[in-house]
Design a protein around this motif. Sequence first.
Motif, PDB file in Angstrom:
ATOM      1  N   MET B   1       0.839  -1.213   0.000  1.00  0.00           N
ATOM      2  CA  MET B   1       0.000   0.000   0.000  1.00  0.00           C
ATOM      3  C   MET B   1       0.854   1.234   0.000  1.00  0.00           C
ATOM      4  O   MET B   1       0.647   2.174  -0.730  1.00  0.00           O
ATOM      5  CB  MET B   1      -0.915  -0.034   1.221  1.00  0.00           C
ATOM      6  N   LYS B   2       1.877   1.200   0.845  1.00  0.00           N
ATOM      7  CA  LYS B   2       2.830   2.319   0.923  1.00  0.00           C
ATOM      8  C   LYS B   2       3.493   2.544  -0.440  1.00  0.00           C
ATOM      9  O   LYS B   2       3.663   3.658  -0.894  1.00  0.00           O
ATOM     10  CB  LYS B   2       3.918   1.983   1.939  1.00  0.00           C
ATOM     11  N   LEU B   3       3.853   1.416  -1.063  1.00  0.00           N
ATOM     12  CA  LEU B   3       4.577   1.481  -2.327  1.00  0.00           C
ATOM     13  C   LEU B   3       3.759   2.167  -3.395  1.00  0.00           C
ATOM     14  O   LEU B   3       4.236   3.066  -4.092  1.00  0.00           O
ATOM     15  CB  LEU B   3       4.937   0.073  -2.774  1.00  0.00           C
ATOM     16  N   THR B   4       2.470   1.770  -3.500  1.00  0.00           N
ATOM     17  CA  THR B   4       1.626   2.387  -4.521  1.00  0.00           C
ATOM     18  C   THR B   4       1.405   3.848  -4.194  1.00  0.00           C
ATOM     19  O   THR B   4       1.289   4.674  -5.095  1.00  0.00           O
ATOM     20  CB  THR B   4       0.263   1.672  -4.608  1.00  0.00           C
ATOM     21  N   HIS B   5       1.399   4.140  -2.909  1.00  0.00           N
ATOM     22  CA  HIS B   5       1.231   5.526  -2.494  1.00  0.00           C
ATOM     23  C   HIS B   5       2.350   6.391  -3.077  1.00  0.00           C
ATOM     24  O   HIS B   5       2.110   7.446  -3.649  1.00  0.00           O
ATOM     25  CB  HIS B   5       1.236   5.588  -0.967  1.00  0.00           C
ATOM     26  N   TYR B   6       3.589   5.893  -2.951  1.00  0.00           N
ATOM     27  CA  TYR B   6       4.724   6.657  -3.481  1.00  0.00           C
ATOM     28  C   TYR B   6       4.692   6.709  -4.997  1.00  0.00           C
ATOM     29  O   TYR B   6       5.023   7.714  -5.600  1.00  0.00           O
ATOM     30  CB  TYR B   6       6.036   6.047  -2.998  1.00  0.00           C
ATOM     31  N   LYS B   7       4.258   5.582  -5.597  1.00  0.00           N
ATOM     32  CA  LYS B   7       4.185   5.526  -7.050  1.00  0.00           C
ATOM     33  C   LYS B   7       3.192   6.586  -7.534  1.00  0.00           C
ATOM     34  O   LYS B   7       3.472   7.345  -8.466  1.00  0.00           O
ATOM     35  CB  LYS B   7       3.725   4.131  -7.464  1.00  0.00           C
ATOM     36  N   ASN B   8       2.016   6.623  -6.879  1.00  0.00           N
ATOM     37  CA  ASN B   8       1.003   7.617  -7.240  1.00  0.00           C
ATOM     38  C   ASN B   8       1.533   9.019  -7.081  1.00  0.00           C
ATOM     39  O   ASN B   8       1.328   9.876  -7.929  1.00  0.00           O
ATOM     40  CB  ASN B   8      -0.237   7.446  -6.359  1.00  0.00           C
ATOM     41  N   LEU B   9       2.210   9.231  -5.975  1.00  0.00           N
ATOM     42  CA  LEU B   9       2.745  10.559  -5.684  1.00  0.00           C
ATOM     43  C   LEU B   9       3.716  10.965  -6.779  1.00  0.00           C
ATOM     44  O   LEU B   9       3.670  12.082  -7.291  1.00  0.00           O
ATOM     45  CB  LEU B   9       3.455  10.525  -4.332  1.00  0.00           C
ATOM     46  N   ARG B  10       4.562  10.002  -7.150  1.00  0.00           N
ATOM     47  CA  ARG B  10       5.571  10.283  -8.183  1.00  0.00           C
ATOM     48  C   ARG B  10       4.875  10.651  -9.486  1.00  0.00           C
ATOM     49  O   ARG B  10       5.188  11.659 -10.120  1.00  0.00           O
ATOM     50  CB  ARG B  10       6.448   9.047  -8.355  1.00  0.00           C
ATOM     51  N   LEU B  11       3.856   9.834  -9.849  1.00  0.00           N
ATOM     52  CA  LEU B  11       3.147  10.090 -11.100  1.00  0.00           C
ATOM     53  C   LEU B  11       2.450  11.443 -11.061  1.00  0.00           C
ATOM     54  O   LEU B  11       2.492  12.214 -12.017  1.00  0.00           O
ATOM     55  CB  LEU B  11       2.121   8.976 -11.349  1.00  0.00           C
ATOM     56  N   LYS B  12       1.832  11.741  -9.917  1.00  0.00           N
ATOM     57  CA  LYS B  12       1.111  13.003  -9.770  1.00  0.00           C
ATOM     58  C   LYS B  12       2.068  14.183  -9.927  1.00  0.00           C
ATOM     59  O   LYS B  12       1.797  15.129 -10.649  1.00  0.00           O
ATOM     60  CB  LYS B  12       0.428  13.044  -8.398  1.00  0.00           C
ATOM     61  N   LEU B  13       3.203  14.050  -9.261  1.00  0.00           N
ATOM     62  CA  LEU B  13       4.219  15.102  -9.328  1.00  0.00           C
ATOM     63  C   LEU B  13       4.648  15.327 -10.765  1.00  0.00           C
ATOM     64  O   LEU B  13       4.667  16.456 -11.259  1.00  0.00           O
ATOM     65  CB  LEU B  13       5.454  14.677  -8.522  1.00  0.00           C
ATOM     66  N   ILE B  14       4.956  14.214 -11.440  1.00  0.00           N
ATOM     67  CA  ILE B  14       5.437  14.316 -12.819  1.00  0.00           C
ATOM     68  C   ILE B  14       4.356  14.933 -13.689  1.00  0.00           C
ATOM     69  O   ILE B  14       4.614  15.859 -14.470  1.00  0.00           O
ATOM     70  CB  ILE B  14       5.843  12.919 -13.342  1.00  0.00           C
ATOM     71  N   ALA B  15       3.119  14.451 -13.521  1.00  0.00           N
ATOM     72  CA  ALA B  15       2.024  14.937 -14.363  1.00  0.00           C
ATOM     73  C   ALA B  15       1.808  16.434 -14.168  1.00  0.00           C
ATOM     74  O   ALA B  15       1.743  17.194 -15.145  1.00  0.00           O
ATOM     75  CB  ALA B  15       0.748  14.167 -14.039  1.00  0.00           C
ATOM     76  N   ILE B  16       1.767  16.858 -12.914  1.00  0.00           N
ATOM     77  CA  ILE B  16       1.477  18.268 -12.640  1.00  0.00           C
ATOM     78  C   ILE B  16       2.597  19.155 -13.165  1.00  0.00           C
ATOM     79  O   ILE B  16       2.364  20.124 -13.887  1.00  0.00           O
ATOM     80  CB  ILE B  16       1.264  18.491 -11.124  1.00  0.00           C
ATOM     81  N   THR B  17       3.824  18.789 -12.839  1.00  0.00           N
ATOM     82  CA  THR B  17       4.942  19.624 -13.287  1.00  0.00           C
ATOM     83  C   THR B  17       5.020  19.640 -14.809  1.00  0.00           C
ATOM     84  O   THR B  17       5.288  20.687 -15.409  1.00  0.00           O
ATOM     85  CB  THR B  17       6.277  19.128 -12.708  1.00  0.00           C
ATOM     86  N   LEU B  18       4.758  18.475 -15.401  1.00  0.00           N
ATOM     87  CA  LEU B  18       4.796  18.411 -16.867  1.00  0.00           C
ATOM     88  C   LEU B  18       3.751  19.349 -17.444  1.00  0.00           C
ATOM     89  O   LEU B  18       4.039  20.151 -18.334  1.00  0.00           O
ATOM     90  CB  LEU B  18       4.489  16.988 -17.326  1.00  0.00           C
ATOM     91  N   ALA B  19       2.532  19.241 -16.919  1.00  0.00           N
ATOM     92  CA  ALA B  19       1.440  20.060 -17.440  1.00  0.00           C
ATOM     93  C   ALA B  19       1.774  21.530 -17.291  1.00  0.00           C
ATOM     94  O   ALA B  19       1.603  22.323 -18.227  1.00  0.00           O
ATOM     95  CB  ALA B  19       0.150  19.736 -16.704  1.00  0.00           C
ATOM     96  N   VAL B  20       2.307  21.877 -16.135  1.00  0.00           N
ATOM     97  CA  VAL B  20       2.579  23.286 -15.858  1.00  0.00           C
ATOM     98  C   VAL B  20       3.733  23.812 -16.700  1.00  0.00           C
ATOM     99  O   VAL B  20       3.735  24.950 -17.140  1.00  0.00           O
ATOM    100  CB  VAL B  20       2.862  23.467 -14.344  1.00  0.00           C
ATOM    101  N   SER B  21       4.727  22.965 -16.943  1.00  0.00           N
ATOM    102  CA  SER B  21       5.890  23.489 -17.650  1.00  0.00           C
ATOM    103  C   SER B  21       5.796  23.300 -19.148  1.00  0.00           C
ATOM    104  O   SER B  21       6.121  24.195 -19.924  1.00  0.00           O
ATOM    105  CB  SER B  21       7.155  22.844 -17.103  1.00  0.00           C
ATOM    106  N   ILE B  22       5.323  22.123 -19.576  1.00  0.00           N
ATOM    107  CA  ILE B  22       5.325  21.873 -21.019  1.00  0.00           C
ATOM    108  C   ILE B  22       4.099  22.485 -21.680  1.00  0.00           C
ATOM    109  O   ILE B  22       4.173  22.951 -22.808  1.00  0.00           O
ATOM    110  CB  ILE B  22       5.441  20.360 -21.290  1.00  0.00           C
ATOM    111  N   GLY B  23       2.981  22.528 -20.945  1.00  0.00           N
ATOM    112  CA  GLY B  23       1.753  23.115 -21.492  1.00  0.00           C
ATOM    113  C   GLY B  23       1.971  24.497 -22.088  1.00  0.00           C
ATOM    114  O   GLY B  23       1.789  24.691 -23.293  1.00  0.00           O
ATOM    115  N   PRO B  24       2.431  25.454 -21.271  1.00  0.00           N
ATOM    116  CA  PRO B  24       2.647  26.798 -21.792  1.00  0.00           C
ATOM    117  C   PRO B  24       3.657  26.815 -22.933  1.00  0.00           C
ATOM    118  O   PRO B  24       3.505  27.563 -23.899  1.00  0.00           O
ATOM    119  CB  PRO B  24       3.190  27.566 -20.589  1.00  0.00           C
ATOM    120  N   LEU B  25       4.660  25.953 -22.820  1.00  0.00           N
ATOM    121  CA  LEU B  25       5.693  25.907 -23.855  1.00  0.00           C
ATOM    122  C   LEU B  25       5.069  25.518 -25.181  1.00  0.00           C
ATOM    123  O   LEU B  25       5.323  26.150 -26.229  1.00  0.00           O
ATOM    124  CB  LEU B  25       6.755  24.887 -23.452  1.00  0.00           C
ATOM    125  N   ILE B  26       4.209  24.504 -25.131  1.00  0.00           N
ATOM    126  CA  ILE B  26       3.581  24.040 -26.366  1.00  0.00           C
ATOM    127  C   ILE B  26       2.617  25.100 -26.887  1.00  0.00           C
ATOM    128  O   ILE B  26       2.586  25.405 -28.089  1.00  0.00           O
ATOM    129  CB  ILE B  26       2.870  22.694 -26.127  1.00  0.00           C
TER     130      ILE B  26
END
Lengths: 151, 555
Positions: B1-26
Amino acid sequence: MNTFRILVVDDETDFLETIVNRLNKRKLDATGVTSGEAAIDVLKEELYDVVLLDIKMPGGMDGIETLREIKRIQPLVEVLLLTGHASVETSIEGMKQGAFDYLLKPMKFEDLLTKMAQAFEKKATHDKKIRDAKIQELIRYPSRVFDQEKK
Amino acid sequence: MKLTHYKNLRLKLIAITLAVSIGPLILLGTAIYYQFGKLYQERIEDQIRTLARTQSNAVDVFLRERTTILAMIVETQSFETLNNPENLSKLFWQINQRAEGLGLVDLGVIDKEGNQLAYAGPYNLQGLNYYQQPWFDEVLRRGQFISNVFMGFRQVPHVIIAVKGVTGNNSWILRATIDSEILNRLVRSAQVGTSGDAFIVNRDGVFQTSPRFKGVILGQSKIETQRFGEGTTVIETREDSGDIRYIGGAWLKDREWMLVISQIAGQEHGWMGNARNTEIMIIATGCVVILFAIVLISNTLVRHLEQADCEMNELNSQLIQQDKLAALGKMAAGIAHEINNPLAVIGEKAGWMEDLLAEEEFQNSENYKEFAASIGKIEEHVDRARKITHNMLGFARRMEPRLDDVEINHVLDQTIEMLSNHARINDIEIVKHYTDRLPIIASDQSQLQQVFLNLINNAIDAIGSDGTIDVSTGMEKEYIRISIHDNGPGIPEAIQKKIFDPFFTTKHNGKGTGLGLSISYTIIEKMGGQISIDSHEDQGTTFVVLLPLVLPEKK
């Protein structure tokens, strides 16, 4: 073992009676009282060698107070503390007030006898020294015998 | 459970930062891309429009010039003068001589019946009748006329410029021919680059000059002239090849003709495409770099978080253990006290009974031995209970460790010596692996001895009989490490967590109080050290004690 006078102070009468009985059985002159106040009253009247004093006594004088009072009335009597209490601090405090030693309840009766014998020995040595000193004094100043009689 | 928690967190982090940084760029990239395109288109349209206008002006001027010359001749010369072929030839020669490149092919005078009266030029057109020609009427009606390109009698594409003259009641026409090749030449100068075309079409879309690519003069151009408005208009069409062709049209000659400039987009403006490609490449590279950075940062972040969490959990469990011990200590002290008094009474009563039994009357009694044995048992068990309660009191007691100079190897030696007999009886060998010259630390020798005694004694009990206990010492960072390994049956994982809990014991009833390890734990913890267990079933158990390097003060 020389016989000596023991005063046992404990509010737990079952314990008190048995200890006194066992001590008497060993030809020791033991008396029991159930409170600090009673102990003080007895000590005001009679001389004892060793006092076995329970530290934790609910109501009335507690162990340490009693000890202080005993030491005031009969400075030479040796006091052996008995405790069922967790805090060793109290025992240490008691030792500071001039108790000879302490024992943790329940104790082995043999240990108790040994400790008492040691206490009595100390008291006896102490008494002997005082006696010797008095004899010395009398030898030097014989007339003081009369001074004392006058008192 | 802990493991998936970190996995989710990692994915969320990547998704949000990607959206915020690459979105405007595109978005920015797309905007720039289309802006570029628009700019490019406007620029091309502008260019084509300008070219079409200037070129159409040039053609207009060219035609008007010739018309003006003819009109001037008609104004200044009489019909009689012009009707004389000799005079006409002279005039034609003079015009071509003086104004070189005027491009007149021939010159003719035509009467109102359409008969060519006089002719000067390379062809033999004398006496031809133009009455049937469509332009003839037009000239008489409007005074002057410029024809579309047509083949005429000579079967050569040409343009006719005709001006009407009036002498008294007599109307006549001065007509000149312009080789359409001249127009071709004029227009060709606007054929830019490799794909640019320039030509003239009439209102029906028929080529008036030769186009550079598909089509011939007088052929159908497929240009829908009605799509072109007043002035100069640029329209876009898509080629079969997919390229965009810009077609600019400028009307001339009173909307009879239209000059057309056509150009394929992109070809002549390679830099535009390059700029676009460069932009796309820069943005793509940027995106990749950002992606890498984000993944890297997220991973590092999550890893750190995980580590911090782990450490916190460990700390928490340590705190919980300490809390547990402290709470139990208080309770133990209370219980011990309450039990000690009755225990003392029982003990003394039993003692008293024993004393009484010593009297003669009892000695001979029937059950004397039973009594004596029972009393002995009572005393024995009071003694056992006494040990437990005193242990509990010792456990609760907050004794400050007394600081001695302690040599760990020496303390262990002493402890092992104490237990050696016990071990030998059970066929257990105690092997020492000491690191020589361990630093001497300031610690409480007797408490340490208590801990080691407890651990080694447990090891002996765990093995039972026939085995090995390995005691080793060494340094680990700022700690002295003591490990005690036995090759006993090991401790099941399920109870490993409980072994430091007070009163937890695996020993048979009456053999252990369950206080040894928790007291050891408290002692080591108070010294600032750690005690941990590593056990696998069938592989034995290792207890590791870490003691902080507290160096004794120099005396």
